[in-house]
Design a protein around this motif. Structure first.
Motif, PDB file in Angstrom:
ATOM      1  N   MET A 151       0.844  -1.181   0.000  1.00  0.00           N
ATOM      2  CA  MET A 151       0.000   0.000   0.000  1.00  0.00           C
ATOM      3  C   MET A 151       0.888   1.242   0.000  1.00  0.00           C
ATOM      4  N   HIS A 152       0.370   2.301  -0.544  1.00  0.00           N
ATOM      5  CA  HIS A 152       1.066   3.572  -0.559  1.00  0.00           C
ATOM      6  C   HIS A 152       0.921   4.253   0.783  1.00  0.00           C
ATOM      7  N   LYS A 153       1.760   5.255   1.021  1.00  0.00           N
ATOM      8  CA  LYS A 153       1.655   5.995   2.277  1.00  0.00           C
ATOM      9  C   LYS A 153       0.368   6.815   2.346  1.00  0.00           C
ATOM     10  N   ASN A 154      -0.322   6.972   1.218  1.00  0.00           N
ATOM     11  CA  ASN A 154      -1.581   7.713   1.222  1.00  0.00           C
ATOM     12  C   ASN A 154      -2.786   6.764   1.170  1.00  0.00           C
ATOM     13  N   ALA A 155      -2.563   5.512   1.589  1.00  0.00           N
ATOM     14  CA  ALA A 155      -3.635   4.528   1.604  1.00  0.00           C
ATOM     15  C   ALA A 155      -3.471   3.622   2.814  1.00  0.00           C
ATOM     16  N   VAL A 156      -4.575   3.029   3.224  1.00  0.00           N
ATOM     17  CA  VAL A 156      -4.542   2.115   4.356  1.00  0.00           C
ATOM     18  C   VAL A 156      -5.524   0.984   4.091  1.00  0.00           C
ATOM     19  N   GLN A 157      -5.167  -0.183   4.591  1.00  0.00           N
ATOM     20  CA  GLN A 157      -6.055  -1.339   4.489  1.00  0.00           C
ATOM     21  C   GLN A 157      -5.969  -2.088   5.802  1.00  0.00           C
ATOM     22  N   GLN A 158      -7.087  -2.557   6.288  1.00  0.00           N
ATOM     23  CA  GLN A 158      -7.118  -3.271   7.557  1.00  0.00           C
ATOM     24  C   GLN A 158      -8.048  -4.462   7.429  1.00  0.00           C
ATOM     25  N   SER A 159      -7.557  -5.632   7.757  1.00  0.00           N
ATOM     26  CA  SER A 159      -8.373  -6.839   7.706  1.00  0.00           C
ATOM     27  C   SER A 159      -8.750  -7.266   9.113  1.00  0.00           C
ATOM     28  N   GLN A 160      -9.930  -7.847   9.232  1.00  0.00           N
ATOM     29  CA  GLN A 160     -10.415  -8.328  10.517  1.00  0.00           C
ATOM     30  C   GLN A 160     -11.529  -9.325  10.279  1.00  0.00           C
ATOM     31  N   PHE A 161     -11.940  -9.997  11.335  1.00  0.00           N
ATOM     32  CA  PHE A 161     -13.064 -10.908  11.236  1.00  0.00           C
ATOM     33  C   PHE A 161     -14.310 -10.202  11.732  1.00  0.00           C
ATOM     34  N   VAL A 162     -15.429 -10.476  11.080  1.00  0.00           N
ATOM     35  CA  VAL A 162     -16.714  -9.900  11.456  1.00  0.00           C
ATOM     36  C   VAL A 162     -17.725 -11.027  11.605  1.00  0.00           C
ATOM     37  N   TYR A 163     -18.835 -10.709  12.228  1.00  0.00           N
ATOM     38  CA  TYR A 163     -19.901 -11.687  12.396  1.00  0.00           C
ATOM     39  C   TYR A 163     -21.111 -11.244  11.588  1.00  0.00           C
ATOM     40  N   LEU A 164     -21.570 -12.114  10.692  1.00  0.00           N
ATOM     41  CA  LEU A 164     -22.774 -11.856   9.926  1.00  0.00           C
ATOM     42  C   LEU A 164     -23.963 -12.412  10.691  1.00  0.00           C
ATOM     43  N   ASN A 165     -25.098 -11.742  10.568  1.00  0.00           N
ATOM     44  CA  ASN A 165     -26.281 -12.223  11.270  1.00  0.00           C
ATOM     45  C   ASN A 165     -26.589 -13.667  10.866  1.00  0.00           C
ATOM     46  N   GLY A 166     -26.871 -14.473  11.875  1.00  0.00           N
ATOM     47  CA  GLY A 166     -27.218 -15.861  11.627  1.00  0.00           C
ATOM     48  C   GLY A 166     -26.032 -16.766  11.353  1.00  0.00           C
ATOM     49  N   CYS A 167     -24.828 -16.258  11.448  1.00  0.00           N
ATOM     50  CA  CYS A 167     -23.630 -17.054  11.142  1.00  0.00           C
ATOM     51  C   CYS A 167     -22.728 -17.058  12.373  1.00  0.00           C
ATOM     52  N   SER A 168     -22.464 -18.245  12.916  1.00  0.00           N
ATOM     53  CA  SER A 168     -21.644 -18.314  14.128  1.00  0.00           C
ATOM     54  C   SER A 168     -20.149 -18.266  13.823  1.00  0.00           C
ATOM     55  N   THR A 169     -19.774 -18.481  12.568  1.00  0.00           N
ATOM     56  CA  THR A 169     -18.365 -18.452  12.179  1.00  0.00           C
ATOM     57  C   THR A 169     -18.014 -17.068  11.664  1.00  0.00           C
ATOM     58  N   PRO A 170     -16.946 -16.464  12.183  1.00  0.00           N
ATOM     59  CA  PRO A 170     -16.575 -15.133  11.690  1.00  0.00           C
ATOM     60  C   PRO A 170     -16.148 -15.172  10.222  1.00  0.00           C
ATOM     61  N   VAL A 171     -16.358 -14.038   9.555  1.00  0.00           N
ATOM     62  CA  VAL A 171     -16.042 -13.886   8.141  1.00  0.00           C
ATOM     63  C   VAL A 171     -14.911 -12.861   8.021  1.00  0.00           C
ATOM     64  N   LEU A 172     -13.937 -13.141   7.148  1.00  0.00           N
ATOM     65  CA  LEU A 172     -12.848 -12.197   6.934  1.00  0.00           C
ATOM     66  C   LEU A 172     -13.369 -10.980   6.190  1.00  0.00           C
ATOM     67  N   SER A 173     -13.026  -9.809   6.695  1.00  0.00           N
ATOM     68  CA  SER A 173     -13.425  -8.565   6.046  1.00  0.00           C
ATOM     69  C   SER A 173     -12.197  -7.693   5.860  1.00  0.00           C
ATOM     70  N   ARG A 174     -12.359  -6.663   5.011  1.00  0.00           N
ATOM     71  CA  ARG A 174     -11.230  -5.775   4.726  1.00  0.00           C
ATOM     72  C   ARG A 174     -11.760  -4.359   4.528  1.00  0.00           C
ATOM     73  N   PHE A 175     -11.290  -3.428   5.348  1.00  0.00           N
ATOM     74  CA  PHE A 175     -11.547  -2.008   5.128  1.00  0.00           C
ATOM     75  C   PHE A 175     -10.397  -1.455   4.302  1.00  0.00           C
ATOM     76  N   SER A 176     -10.701  -0.510   3.405  1.00  0.00           N
ATOM     77  CA  SER A 176      -9.635   0.131   2.633  1.00  0.00           C
ATOM     78  C   SER A 176      -9.973   1.604   2.435  1.00  0.00           C
ATOM     79  N   TYR A 177      -8.917   2.394   2.281  1.00  0.00           N
ATOM     80  CA  TYR A 177      -9.058   3.837   2.087  1.00  0.00           C
ATOM     81  C   TYR A 177      -7.859   4.331   1.312  1.00  0.00           C
ATOM     82  N   SER A 178      -8.088   5.299   0.434  1.00  0.00           N
ATOM     83  CA  SER A 178      -7.003   5.910  -0.324  1.00  0.00           C
ATOM     84  C   SER A 178      -7.260   7.402  -0.454  1.00  0.00           C
TER      85      SER A 178
END
Length: 136
Positions: free
Chosen positions: A1-28
């Protein structure tokens, strides 16, 4: 990523799903008004959403959004989570995300482009050129 961008991955919980899902926020800084949020549905396959960064910043502390994306702190059951409601013609989902992780991501976007200065980072000439240039 460039110094003018950011990306962050994490696990989230979807309604009705007990297993977390990988998600990714990004910004530039090249698209200073928007953030991206993607969910991995299969290895190498992501469902992506883009929405106003201001919506995310506001949603950290109070309910925000009246359209396809609504964000609010989950004060009813666990204030350590944010609740995102995502709606499209294809369906509806409720997502729970750790609030502190989203806050860190949001703070990093503000370090890259201070809130209220987004228009100073937008190259309107390049945007207009891209929109008006004929493509074969």
């Amino acid at each position: 990523m460039h110094k003018n961008a950011v990306q962050q991955s994490q696990f989230v919980y979807l309604n009705g799903c007990s297993t977390p899902v990988l998600s990714r926020f990004s910004y530039s800084a090249e698209a200073p008004f928007t953030v991206g949020l993607a969910f991995r549905i299969e290895p190498g396959e992501w469902v992506e959403w883009e929405f106003a960064r201001e919506l995310l910043l506001t949603g950290l502390t109070e309910p925000a959004g009246i359209g396809d994306i609504r964000i609010r702190p989950d004060l009813a059951t666990d204030e350590n989570f944010l609740v995102l409601e995502l709606e499209s013609p294809d369906g509806y989902a409720v997502v729970e995300i750790h609030r502190d992780e989203v806050r860190r991501f949001a703070e990093t976007t503000v370090e890259i482009v201070a809130a209220g200065t987004e228009s100073e980072h937008l190259d309107l000439d390049a945007l207009i050129d891209a929109l008006t240039t004929a493509r074969p």
